[in-house]
Write a protein that holds these residues in place. Structure first.
Motif, PDB file in Angstrom:
ATOM      1  N   THR A  53      37.648  44.053  32.308  1.00  0.00           N
ATOM      2  CA  THR A  53      37.078  45.087  33.242  1.00  0.00           C
ATOM      3  C   THR A  53      38.095  44.964  34.413  1.00  0.00           C
ATOM      4  O   THR A  53      38.357  43.693  34.908  1.00  0.00           O
ATOM      5  CB  THR A  53      35.844  44.470  33.554  1.00  0.00           C
ATOM      6  OG1 THR A  53      34.878  44.557  32.492  1.00  0.00           O
ATOM      7  CG2 THR A  53      35.208  45.311  34.830  1.00  0.00           C
ATOM      8  N   ASN A  54      38.807  45.925  34.755  1.00  0.00           N
ATOM      9  CA  ASN A  54      39.905  45.736  35.786  1.00  0.00           C
ATOM     10  C   ASN A  54      39.573  46.618  37.248  1.00  0.00           C
ATOM     11  O   ASN A  54      38.560  47.422  37.146  1.00  0.00           O
ATOM     12  CB  ASN A  54      41.036  46.733  35.335  1.00  0.00           C
ATOM     13  CG  ASN A  54      41.629  46.214  33.861  1.00  0.00           C
ATOM     14  OD1 ASN A  54      41.494  44.990  33.684  1.00  0.00           O
ATOM     15  ND2 ASN A  54      41.703  47.233  33.059  1.00  0.00           N
ATOM     16  N   ILE A  55      39.873  45.712  38.242  1.00  0.00           N
ATOM     17  CA  ILE A  55      39.987  46.348  39.643  1.00  0.00           C
ATOM     18  C   ILE A  55      41.213  46.340  40.309  1.00  0.00           C
ATOM     19  O   ILE A  55      42.097  45.500  39.801  1.00  0.00           O
ATOM     20  CB  ILE A  55      38.919  45.555  40.416  1.00  0.00           C
ATOM     21  CG1 ILE A  55      39.348  44.265  40.588  1.00  0.00           C
ATOM     22  CG2 ILE A  55      37.254  45.682  39.613  1.00  0.00           C
ATOM     23  CD1 ILE A  55      38.542  43.372  41.681  1.00  0.00           C
ATOM     24  N   THR A  56      41.471  46.801  41.288  1.00  0.00           N
ATOM     25  CA  THR A  56      42.908  46.869  41.997  1.00  0.00           C
ATOM     26  C   THR A  56      42.540  46.497  43.466  1.00  0.00           C
ATOM     27  O   THR A  56      41.634  46.792  44.141  1.00  0.00           O
ATOM     28  CB  THR A  56      43.617  48.136  41.943  1.00  0.00           C
ATOM     29  OG1 THR A  56      42.850  49.030  42.599  1.00  0.00           O
ATOM     30  CG2 THR A  56      43.978  48.700  40.560  1.00  0.00           C
ATOM     31  N   LEU A  57      43.528  45.729  43.807  1.00  0.00           N
ATOM     32  CA  LEU A  57      43.366  45.188  45.574  1.00  0.00           C
ATOM     33  C   LEU A  57      44.625  46.346  46.010  1.00  0.00           C
ATOM     34  O   LEU A  57      45.123  46.958  45.444  1.00  0.00           O
ATOM     35  CB  LEU A  57      43.776  43.629  45.398  1.00  0.00           C
ATOM     36  CG  LEU A  57      42.970  42.700  44.872  1.00  0.00           C
ATOM     37  CD1 LEU A  57      43.426  41.323  44.851  1.00  0.00           C
ATOM     38  CD2 LEU A  57      41.568  42.789  45.262  1.00  0.00           C
ATOM     39  N   ALA A  80      48.061  47.383  47.566  1.00  0.00           N
ATOM     40  CA  ALA A  80      49.647  47.272  47.141  1.00  0.00           C
ATOM     41  C   ALA A  80      49.401  47.429  45.451  1.00  0.00           C
ATOM     42  O   ALA A  80      50.368  47.034  44.914  1.00  0.00           O
ATOM     43  CB  ALA A  80      50.447  45.956  47.355  1.00  0.00           C
ATOM     44  N   GLY A  81      48.168  47.725  44.909  1.00  0.00           N
ATOM     45  CA  GLY A  81      48.139  47.917  43.405  1.00  0.00           C
ATOM     46  C   GLY A  81      48.014  46.915  42.619  1.00  0.00           C
ATOM     47  O   GLY A  81      48.228  46.903  41.377  1.00  0.00           O
ATOM     48  N   VAL A  82      47.775  45.637  43.394  1.00  0.00           N
ATOM     49  CA  VAL A  82      47.646  44.696  42.427  1.00  0.00           C
ATOM     50  C   VAL A  82      46.486  44.426  41.590  1.00  0.00           C
ATOM     51  O   VAL A  82      45.475  44.757  42.238  1.00  0.00           O
ATOM     52  CB  VAL A  82      47.804  43.053  43.238  1.00  0.00           C
ATOM     53  CG1 VAL A  82      47.397  41.854  42.370  1.00  0.00           C
ATOM     54  CG2 VAL A  82      49.088  42.886  43.909  1.00  0.00           C
ATOM     55  N   MET A  83      46.332  44.388  40.298  1.00  0.00           N
ATOM     56  CA  MET A  83      45.168  44.512  39.357  1.00  0.00           C
ATOM     57  C   MET A  83      44.839  43.161  39.023  1.00  0.00           C
ATOM     58  O   MET A  83      45.551  42.335  38.744  1.00  0.00           O
ATOM     59  CB  MET A  83      45.744  45.228  38.073  1.00  0.00           C
ATOM     60  CG  MET A  83      44.401  45.547  37.289  1.00  0.00           C
ATOM     61  SD  MET A  83      44.768  46.435  35.872  1.00  0.00           S
ATOM     62  CE  MET A  83      46.160  45.857  35.125  1.00  0.00           C
ATOM     63  N   LEU A  84      43.528  43.040  39.180  1.00  0.00           N
ATOM     64  CA  LEU A  84      42.784  41.819  38.454  1.00  0.00           C
ATOM     65  C   LEU A  84      41.941  42.252  37.460  1.00  0.00           C
ATOM     66  O   LEU A  84      40.962  43.103  37.549  1.00  0.00           O
ATOM     67  CB  LEU A  84      41.680  41.276  39.647  1.00  0.00           C
ATOM     68  CG  LEU A  84      42.219  40.932  41.054  1.00  0.00           C
ATOM     69  CD1 LEU A  84      40.985  40.255  41.925  1.00  0.00           C
ATOM     70  CD2 LEU A  84      43.419  39.755  40.855  1.00  0.00           C
ATOM     71  N   GLN A  85      42.240  41.663  36.142  1.00  0.00           N
ATOM     72  CA  GLN A  85      41.607  41.882  34.982  1.00  0.00           C
ATOM     73  C   GLN A  85      40.701  40.799  34.528  1.00  0.00           C
ATOM     74  O   GLN A  85      40.980  39.532  34.444  1.00  0.00           O
ATOM     75  CB  GLN A  85      42.600  41.870  33.945  1.00  0.00           C
ATOM     76  CG  GLN A  85      43.656  43.052  34.069  1.00  0.00           C
ATOM     77  CD  GLN A  85      44.671  43.035  32.952  1.00  0.00           C
ATOM     78  OE1 GLN A  85      45.385  42.455  32.614  1.00  0.00           O
ATOM     79  NE2 GLN A  85      44.210  44.259  31.909  1.00  0.00           N
ATOM     80  N   PHE A  86      39.452  41.068  34.609  1.00  0.00           N
ATOM     81  CA  PHE A  86      38.174  40.231  34.175  1.00  0.00           C
ATOM     82  C   PHE A  86      37.927  40.219  32.585  1.00  0.00           C
ATOM     83  O   PHE A  86      37.790  41.049  31.937  1.00  0.00           O
ATOM     84  CB  PHE A  86      36.988  40.402  34.773  1.00  0.00           C
ATOM     85  CG  PHE A  86      37.195  40.203  36.442  1.00  0.00           C
ATOM     86  CD1 PHE A  86      36.985  39.144  37.055  1.00  0.00           C
ATOM     87  CD2 PHE A  86      37.764  41.445  37.079  1.00  0.00           C
ATOM     88  CE1 PHE A  86      37.239  39.060  38.361  1.00  0.00           C
ATOM     89  CE2 PHE A  86      37.959  41.265  38.479  1.00  0.00           C
ATOM     90  CZ  PHE A  86      37.609  40.172  39.030  1.00  0.00           C
ATOM     91  N   ALA A  87      37.968  39.002  32.091  1.00  0.00           N
ATOM     92  CA  ALA A  87      37.581  38.910  30.677  1.00  0.00           C
ATOM     93  C   ALA A  87      36.755  37.579  30.249  1.00  0.00           C
ATOM     94  O   ALA A  87      37.020  36.757  31.162  1.00  0.00           O
ATOM     95  CB  ALA A  87      39.226  38.792  29.779  1.00  0.00           C
TER      96      ALA A  87
END
Length: 124
Positions: free
Chosen positions: A38-42, A44-51
């Motif tokens: 499940t992905n979100i962005t901060l 500057a386009g940095v993505m955090l992916q939750f798993a």
């Protein structure tokens, strides 16, 4: 091309709940999700992916540089959610924020037990 941080995977007991917490508290942006992420962005386009890993994981520390206005809104949101917070990483100053390093800072846990830090000024 210079080096830029692109993404990281954050272990979570419930990836949807953790992603929603970051969306709500940090005002992140939803991103297309796929597979086990499940992905979100901060900014500057940095993505955090939750798993949800199939093994026990050790909580990690993630620090986010935010402006004063987002700091205030984020603190208000996690207080509304009943999330404990501390003014120091040792958790010896409950219900405080700090004014070290010329800015403000606070520590709290996400739903998966990861240790989050919000700061308004870099340490250097």
């Amino acid at each position: 091309m210079s080096i830029t941080f692109d993404h990281t995977i954050i272990a979570a007991t419930d990836r949807t709940e953790s992603a929603q917490f970051y969306l709500d508290v940090l005002e992140a942006t939803p991103a297309p999700s796929w597979g086990p992420f499940t992905n979100i962005t901060l900014g500057a386009g940095v993505m955090l992916q939750f798993a949800e890993p199939p093994f026990e994981y050790h909580p990690q520390h993630y620090a986010f540089l935010v402006d004063d206005e987002l700091f205030d809104r984020a603190c208000s949101r996690f207080l509304d959610l009943g999330v404990e917070h501390w003014g120091d990483p040792q958790r010896s100053r409950p219900n405080e924020t700090n004014t070290e390093h010329g800015g403000r800072g606070v520590y709290f846990l996400d739903p998966g037990g990861n240790f989050l830090e919000l700061i308004t000024r870099r340490y250097f």
